[in-house]
Design an enzyme around this catalytic site. Structure first.
Site, mmCIF file in Angstrom:
data_model
loop_
_atom_site.group_PDB
_atom_site.id
_atom_site.type_symbol
_atom_site.label_atom_id
_atom_site.label_comp_id
_atom_site.label_asym_id
_atom_site.label_seq_id
_atom_site.Cartn_x
_atom_site.Cartn_y
_atom_site.Cartn_z
ATOM 1 N N GLU A 156 33.027 39.444 39.005
ATOM 2 C CA GLU A 156 34.006 38.524 39.577
ATOM 3 C C GLU A 156 34.004 38.532 41.104
ATOM 4 O O GLU A 156 34.397 37.535 41.719
ATOM 5 C CB GLU A 156 35.415 38.857 39.066
ATOM 6 C CG GLU A 156 35.612 38.668 37.575
ATOM 7 C CD GLU A 156 35.611 37.207 37.143
ATOM 8 O OE1 GLU A 156 35.544 36.324 38.025
ATOM 9 O OE2 GLU A 156 35.682 36.952 35.935
ATOM 10 N N ASP A 208 28.879 41.650 31.416
ATOM 11 C CA ASP A 208 29.717 42.075 32.542
ATOM 12 C C ASP A 208 30.997 42.700 32.002
ATOM 13 O O ASP A 208 31.427 42.431 30.884
ATOM 14 C CB ASP A 208 30.014 40.923 33.498
ATOM 15 C CG ASP A 208 30.243 39.585 32.788
ATOM 16 O OD1 ASP A 208 30.385 39.579 31.548
ATOM 17 O OD2 ASP A 208 30.286 38.562 33.472
#
Length: 442
Positions: A169, A99
């Site tokens: 997130e 990520d």
């Protein structure tokens, strides 16, 4: 096969593990040559974090590294997602994901490569930005692993996919890549892999089968009252009192309705009501965060919350029904048992005593939405990022919880080594558990 004593003969499996580890060694032999580059890359990524769906600089760096290594690259998938495909003959397809996004918070590590960057968020607010969750580690490790895999074709065969995901997130990056056509752009993985740096000693690697990261939901609840002057409360239905009673009652759900051997977290993170001390508002808003390890527990928790809220609204004489909104849903990260066993064996062969069975984590992830879209098994594991000496001292003093910064702390900063070396090795070792040529060095 059994020997004369009736014991299972493990020699063939041991020989296969040793041969795979030899192939891993050939891939990782090039690490020292790229280590300075990786450490400089990490510092650069740490110094220049980007918010979810705005990771244009990070994505460009990843795409450039993959192209230069010989990958077929697709970019701007689901906004800023990048995926590189490296085909090396027949064999399994392995996907490794990192990520890319950072957090809207100020870094307070004091490092000479600390972020001082600011950005405009989606609500048009000017905010500080920091890699306070370690996604810069994940990117640096996957870029290095991709280079190492590309440089050592003779020790493996199949297809290696390096995927860089936006917006983990805020739980929208994985689904955005799926909606952006991911399943048609790359071959179906035989296994999907991912890792996360966590607040335990650097150099250690932990995996576990089954539920590993909790599923998570955020919920916004609006309750209605009757507004009035603060001096005439008898004319009101006070939504602040109503909200307070709801908060108190919600605490009993986990304590009294969830079995002691089950797991659930219910946090009220925000309450908003009113504009002035002498005005009784006509509504209040509560925002909740929920964590569970099973869909059944999640359903029970959601039903109990609605029951409690509706009951308290009725008891207070609320003039309107409450409103419920679920958002920021993170799916349960539920590691495939067979694939996890395969990764665990490879980790224990390579890392020895530094490999262990990690505890379940109450944090959450959206990674699983991608392998789930393919119908592929997946394995997600943790690597340590804390200086081993500092962790040992805190453990001896009983102060780990208070002195070791965890993810999302403004002081969170993984030590560069051996964190990057371990994360890079883990990414290679796990992939090679499927891709390695066990029979020879070819």
């Amino acid at each position: 096969m059994s020997n004369d004593a009736g014991q299972t003969d493990t020699a063939p499996a041991d020989r296969a593990n040793d041969a795979i580890e030899a192939a891993v060694g050939r891939v990782l032999a090039g690490y020292l040559g790229i280590q300075p580059w990786q450490e400089d890359l990490y510092r650069d990524l740490h110094r220049h974090p980007e918010l979810g769906h705005h990771e244009t600089r990070s994505a460009s760096i990843a795409a450039t590294v993959l192209r230069e290594a010989g990958f077929d690259v697709h970019d701007t998938i689901g906004t800023t997602g990048v995926v590189g495909v490296l085909r090396n003959g027949d064999g399994p397809v392995v996907l490794m994901r990192a990520d890319m996004d950072a957090l809207p918070m100020a870094e307070k590590t004091g490092l000479d490569y600390a972020s001082t960057d600011r950005a405009t968020d989606d609500a048009q607010n000017d905010v500080p930005v920091a890699h306070a969750c370690g996604h810069d580690v994940h990117m640096a490790c996957l870029m290095a692993a991709a280079r190492l895999m590309a440089a050592e074709h003779d020790s493996w065969s199949g297809t290696y996919i390096a995927l860089f995901q936006p917006a983990e997130e805020i739980a929208t990056g994985a689904s955005a890549m799926v909606d952006g056509g991911l399943t048609t752009l790359i071959p179906k993985p035989d296994v999907a892999l991912a890792q996360h740096v966590l607040a335990f000693p650097s150099g250690r690697v932990g995996v576990r089968p089954g539920a590993f990261l909790s599923g998570a939901d955020s919920m916004r609840i609006t309750v209605h009252g009757r507004g009035s002057h603060g001096s005439m409360p008898q004319l009101s239905v006070d939504p602040v009192v109503l909200a307070a009673m709801i908060v108190v009652r919600l605490q009993a759900i986990v304590a009294r309705e969830i079995a002691p051997d089950d797991f659930a977290v219910l946090t009220v993170g925000r309450i908003s009501a009113g504009t002035k001390s002498n005005i009784i508002s006509d509504h209040a808003v509560l925002e909740l965060n929920l964590r569970t390890y099973s869909d059944a527990t999640r359903s029970a928790l959601l039903a109990a919350i609605e029951r409690v809220v509706r009951g308290e609204c009725a008891a207070s004489g609320s003039p309107l029904e409450p409103e419920f909104e679920l958002y920021d849903h993170f799916p349960l990260t539920d590691n495939d048992s067979a694939a996890s066993s395969r990764v665990d064996t490879a980790f224990r062969t390579h890392f020895g005593a530094e490999a262990f069975t990690i505890d379940r984590q109450s944090a959450s992830e959206d990674f699983s939405e991608m392998p789930n879209a393919f119908g592929s098994p997946y394995v997600y594991w943790g690597i340590g990022g804390v200086d081993p000496g500092a962790y040992a001292a805190a453990e001896a003093a009983g102060t780990v919880a208070t002195t070791i910064p965890a993810n999302h702390s403004p002081q969170f900063a993984p030590v560069i080594e051996p964190t990057l070396r371990t994360g890079t090795a883990a990414a290679v070792v796990a992939a090679m558990a499927w891709l390695a040529h066990p029979e020879s060095g070819r």
